[in-house]
Design a protein around this motif. Structure first.
Motif, PDB file in Angstrom:
ATOM      1  N   ASP A 365       0.727  -1.111   0.261  1.00 30.36           N
ATOM      2  CA  ASP A 365       0.008  -0.004   0.068  1.00 30.36           C
ATOM      3  C   ASP A 365       0.843   1.212   0.020  1.00 30.36           C
ATOM      4  OD1 ASP A 365      -3.033  -1.092   0.742  1.00 30.36           O
ATOM      5  OD2 ASP A 365      -1.546  -2.226   1.758  1.00 30.36           O
ATOM      6  N   ASP A 369       1.112   4.175  -2.839  1.00 28.28           N
ATOM      7  CA  ASP A 369       0.830   5.510  -2.453  1.00 28.28           C
ATOM      8  C   ASP A 369       2.090   6.298  -3.110  1.00 28.28           C
ATOM      9  OD1 ASP A 369      -1.418   5.001  -1.053  1.00 28.28           O
ATOM     10  OD2 ASP A 369      -0.553   5.011   0.956  1.00 28.28           O
ATOM     11  N   GLU A 398      -7.638  -8.268  -5.705  1.00 30.67           N
ATOM     12  CA  GLU A 398      -7.304  -7.279  -4.579  1.00 30.67           C
ATOM     13  C   GLU A 398      -6.201  -6.397  -5.158  1.00 30.67           C
ATOM     14  OE1 GLU A 398      -5.187  -7.517  -0.077  1.00 30.67           O
ATOM     15  OE2 GLU A 398      -5.549  -9.453  -1.350  1.00 30.67           O
ATOM     16  N   LYS A 402      -6.807  -2.107  -5.261  1.00 26.44           N
ATOM     17  CA  LYS A 402      -5.797  -0.802  -4.516  1.00 26.44           C
ATOM     18  C   LYS A 402      -5.215   0.016  -5.512  1.00 26.44           C
ATOM     19  CE  LYS A 402      -4.182  -3.947  -0.932  1.00 26.44           C
ATOM     20  NZ  LYS A 402      -3.129  -4.454  -0.173  1.00 26.44           N
ATOM     21  N   CYS A 403      -4.897  -0.394  -6.784  1.00 20.87           N
ATOM     22  CA  CYS A 403      -4.285   0.261  -7.891  1.00 20.87           C
ATOM     23  C   CYS A 403      -5.573   1.593  -8.439  1.00 20.87           C
ATOM     24  CB  CYS A 403      -3.950  -0.382  -9.259  1.00 20.87           C
ATOM     25  SG  CYS A 403      -2.584  -1.177  -8.977  1.00 20.87           S
ATOM     26  N   GLU A 405      -8.129   2.499  -6.662  1.00 21.92           N
ATOM     27  CA  GLU A 405      -8.272   3.487  -5.602  1.00 21.92           C
ATOM     28  C   GLU A 405      -7.418   4.702  -5.778  1.00 21.92           C
ATOM     29  OE1 GLU A 405      -7.687   1.408  -2.025  1.00 21.92           O
ATOM     30  OE2 GLU A 405      -9.612   0.188  -2.061  1.00 21.92           O
ATOM     31  N   ARG A 406      -6.173   4.369  -6.463  1.00 25.35           N
ATOM     32  CA  ARG A 406      -5.288   5.454  -6.376  1.00 25.35           C
ATOM     33  C   ARG A 406      -5.129   5.946  -7.836  1.00 25.35           C
ATOM     34  NH1 ARG A 406      -4.083   1.685  -2.767  1.00 25.35           N
ATOM     35  NH2 ARG A 406      -3.073   2.307  -0.637  1.00 25.35           N
TER      36      ARG A 406
END
Length: 554
Positions: A365, A369, A398, A402-403, A405-406
């Motif tokens: 994570d 970021d 998963e 995560k990718c 979301e950013r």
């Protein structure tokens, strides 16, 4: 004299013909333990440290005089020669009564045993350690440095194996090809030979039968070595090869087949400096940014801001081009000091790549970021990010979440056969694939890619590997999503043609390999590539696959 053919594994294409020159032998290692009187031990320690520093300084000087990959290789070897671990161990042994020669041997051999147990790239570093050991002992004994003899005329350099200091300081004006009895397709010998643009054959098991000064014809594509060939035929092949090399030197891109089909050719980089160098080449972007190589010596995990600054240098080098960032491919052969690496019986099949997040909560994570921050700082609207060692669809789901979301474009590496077998399901979760042929070959063939004895098995021309690549390429075609290759296979000009025939949409490689691939692509049509690929995946073995490619695509 009747010609004799030997066979190895060809890893850098091309022909060379010249007399054989063998590397100088290593010194004889001490067999007598000996003993140093207590009063003499400080002087013995000083003698040892002076010899070790002399060897390390020679590496440093050669690094400063070299360029490109050679600088990195020699610099890393200089650092290894000054490593406090083995120096401390040897010094302790001398203070206990050992001679400097015995202490050097025992200390380094202990680390060699540890590295061999780790396997992978760490096992390959044993060549570096043995080279350091031999050079330090030669210095202690007042003997000449082992390794490559001074080059004053054209030769084919032959060796059991070649250490970084040997390969990185070669002059291609005189050294026309490299041949080793050991080594594998991904060894540093192959990487340096590719940078120098000279043919290279490794894992030639019977090479020790070739005498110093014998005339040798090297075929770096097939891996065939001909001792005492017909001189006229050998010179004809070399002349044809030289004409091709002249064409390669003048090639400036972009890459396209003879019928005008564009092929995206990208560079593999490990930091901002490598990216800036690649930006001055015909590379259209970065297909593999190996982020873990930025942190191999970091004792603590860099902050998000620190990571963002490092990643930003690569984005800045290609401001309007595709840059594919791979998350940490650490573990196994590339441990990073700040990560929690558990002791494992078989680290190559253990906690590495994306699995590092299982034992290091938040590490993935925080890296995502940092990538997102670097992209924002450099005005990159749609940064590509891929995860290594993905083996299940749930892992891909998963990671993709995560990718997204950013605002990162998610992809995965195809290195585990499971991912190729379920390629359609994986592509339903992510936006692209990148095939790591080094690991895919290793896992498909159940063969350590650093083992010279298994070099034939770890050849990406193995039909089983090509079929898995085809499965991934076909899935990409059906889904309308890109599928690239970023392993060493992409740098093989003939194999590059086969790969695009299998549905691969981009090829990423060492910057120096790009022109040769570009020239070869320009000599064939897309239809030729497709037809050849369909026949080659039906080949019986890697040797037959290569021969088919030479017949159909050369």
């Amino acid at each position: 004299m009747e010609s004799v053919k030997l066979r190895g594994t060809g890893v850098v294409s091309g022909f060379a013909y010249a007399p054989v020159a063998w590397t100088r032998p290593a010194p004889v290692l001490p067999t007598s333990r000996g003993s140093v009187a207590e009063d003499d031990r400080p002087a013995e320690v000083a003698r040892f440290k002076a010899a070790a520093e002399t060897v390390a300084e020679r590496f440093t000087q050669r690094a400063s005089a070299a360029t490109g990959v050679a600088t990195e290789v020699l610099g890393a070897t200089a650092a290894l020669a000054r490593d406090r671990g083995w120096l401390r161990t040897a010094t302790k042994a001398i203070n206990a009564g050992s001679t400097a020669e015995v202490a050097t041997t025992d200390a380094i051999d202990g680390f060699i045993a540890q590295f061999e147990k780790l396997g992978g790239v760490m096992a390959e570093r044993t060549t570096d350690l043995r080279d350091i050991r031999n050079r330090v002992i030669a210095e202690l004994l007042g003997l000449p440095e082992p390794g490559v003899p001074q080059q004053t005329s054209e030769v084919i350099l032959c060796a059991e194996d070649l250490a970084p200091a040997d390969t990185a300081s070669l002059d291609p004006t005189f050294v026309r090809a490299l041949v080793t009895r050991l080594g594998g397709p991904t060894s540093h010998t192959a990487i340096i030979a590719r940078q120098l643009g000279i043919p290279c054959v490794v894992a030639a098991a019977t090479l020790d039968t070739v005498q110093e000064g014998a005339m040798l014809l090297v075929d770096g594509t097939s891996g065939i070595l001909t001792v005492s060939p017909d001189p006229e035929e050998a010179q004809r092949l070399v002349a044809e090869d030289e004409a091709l090399r002249a064409e390669v030197r003048s090639w400036s891109g972009p890459a396209a087949t003879a019928d005008g089909t564009h092929v995206q050719v990208l560079a593999n980089v490990q930091d901002g400096a490598a990216a800036r160098k690649a930006s001055a080449s015909p590379a259209e972007g970065v297909g593999l940014f190996r982020t873990e190589l930025c942190f191999l010596t970091a004792k603590t995990e860099p902050s998000v801001a620190e990571q963002a600054g490092i990643y930003g240098e690569v984005f800045a080098a290609f401001p309007d081009s595709k840059v594919v960032v791979r998350t940490l491919d650490a573990g196994s052969d590339k441990p990073v000091p700040f990560a929690n690496h558990e002791e494992e019986e078989n680290p190559a099949l253990g906690v590495r790549g994306i699995r590092l997040g299982w034992t290091n909560p938040g590490i993935v994570d925080r890296q995502l970021d940092a990538i997102a921050q670097a992209a924002e700082d450099n005005g990159v609207e749609d940064p590509w990010v891929m995860a290594p060692m993905i083996a299940t669809v749930d892992e891909a789901f998963e990671f993709a979440g995560k990718c997204r979301e950013r605002n990162l474009k998610p992809g995965i590496m195809i290195e585990v056969p499971a991912a190729a077998l379920l390629a359609d399901q994986f592509l339903a979760e992510v936006d692209f694939f990148s095939i790591g042929t080094n690991d895919l070959t290793q896992y498909t063939m159940a063969a350590d890619r650093m083992s010279s004895k298994l070099a034939t098995l770890t050849d990406p021309w193995q039909p089983a590997v090509l079929r898995l690549i085809k499965m991934a390429g076909d899935a990409g075609t059906r889904a309308g999503k890109p599928v690239g290759v970023c392993g060493e296979a992409a740098a093989d000009p003939l194999l590059a043609c086969v790969l695009i025939g299998l549905g691969i949409t981009s090829l990423s490689m060492a910057t120096g390999a790009i022109p040769a691939v570009g020239v070869q692509l320009g000599k064939v049509t897309m239809e030729q590539c497709r037809e050849a690929a369909q026949k080659i995946v039906e080949a019986r073995n890697s040797r037959d696959a290569k021969e088919l490619a030479r017949t159909l695509l050369s």
